[in-house]
Design a protein around this motif. Sequence first.
Motif, PDB file in Angstrom:
ATOM      1  N   PHE A  15      -6.324  11.168  -4.447  1.00 33.79           N
ATOM      2  CA  PHE A  15      -4.880  11.136  -4.715  1.00 33.79           C
ATOM      3  C   PHE A  15      -4.377   9.703  -4.764  1.00 33.79           C
ATOM      4  O   PHE A  15      -4.923   8.806  -4.121  1.00 33.79           O
ATOM      5  N   VAL A  19       3.231   9.686  -2.189  1.00 37.51           N
ATOM      6  CA  VAL A  19       3.938  10.172  -1.001  1.00 37.51           C
ATOM      7  C   VAL A  19       4.221   9.017  -0.045  1.00 37.51           C
ATOM      8  O   VAL A  19       5.310   8.914   0.525  1.00 37.51           O
ATOM      9  N   ASN A 146      -1.542  14.683   1.568  1.00 35.11           N
ATOM     10  CA  ASN A 146      -0.091  14.616   1.720  1.00 35.11           C
ATOM     11  C   ASN A 146       0.297  14.088   3.100  1.00 35.11           C
ATOM     12  O   ASN A 146       1.106  13.160   3.206  1.00 35.11           O
ATOM     13  N   GLN A 149      -0.503  10.288   4.181  1.00 35.26           N
ATOM     14  CA  GLN A 149       0.287   9.295   3.454  1.00 35.26           C
ATOM     15  C   GLN A 149       1.653   9.043   4.092  1.00 35.26           C
ATOM     16  O   GLN A 149       2.240   7.973   3.919  1.00 35.26           O
ATOM     17  N   THR A 225       1.851  16.467  -3.833  1.00 37.38           N
ATOM     18  CA  THR A 225       1.300  15.123  -3.659  1.00 37.38           C
ATOM     19  C   THR A 225       1.327  14.356  -4.972  1.00 37.38           C
ATOM     20  O   THR A 225       1.637  13.159  -5.006  1.00 37.38           O
TER      21      THR A 225
END
Length: 287
Positions: A15, A19, A146, A149, A225
């Motif tokens: 990712f 976030v 998620n 972060q 995310t």
Amino acid sequence: MIWAAFFNFIAFLFFGLHVAQTVGTGIVAAEVVDAAVIFGALMGAICWNLLTWWLGIPSSSSHALIGGLAGAGMMKAGLTAIVWSGLGVTAAAIVLSPLLGFLLALLLVLIVSWAFVRSTPSAVDNTFRTLQLVSAAFYSLGHGGNDAQKTMGVIAVLLYSQGFLGAAFYVPFWVILTCQAAMGLGTLFGGWRIVHTMGSKITRLHPVQGFCAEAGGAITLFLATYLGIPVSTTHTITGAIIGVGAARKVAAVRWNVASNVVFAWIVTLPATALFGSVFYGLGSFLF
């Protein structure tokens, strides 16, 4: 637990840091943040997390952190400290993320039921005992992607406020690794009261229902995310678990337990904002 912790840790490989950017600069204006604000935000969230952990209520650590940050920021600089667009989207996600998890899990139960309609219960059970390892891995990736972060954003904005990042806000790589490691270790060693609530108290879960709940929750977390929205993984999986329970029959869900969880969702932001503002006052004397 080891399986989930591993995928929590490696989530940063899959990712971006949208976030972290939202939490660092999209809830409270970065120029307002100082050590006292971060102290207030963290202490407010910690107190709420400990209280709900002791009561065995799956509250949102994510929204506890955001509520504490907002409360501390407002205590320092008033309403102008808040980035209302970012806070508004985050607040809306309190409702939308569990609702989307609920709908996706319900849909997956229906799809799986039709796909395996000619299979024996024992064959389905054996198949999804294996497949649930896959869905658990994806959900753990979403969880680590998620949730970790949010802490990255808090650490990075504190470093930025103290001049350690230069003129531009970014998340240093050592912060990324530290937060992902803490995320994995937290999963590995803690949370058994809440594990018990999620796994058995809301509804009885068989492997096929566990797969559908985790898959629906994972899709929701991946989407959030990608969009940079800090959602609650706890809220999301709770909605998905209720969805698979309701797919069997409405009475399969223990609604009194679910209502306690929802109540915790509603009061988390205002309660932690209050705690954050109080601890900001203490922090202003310490720092």
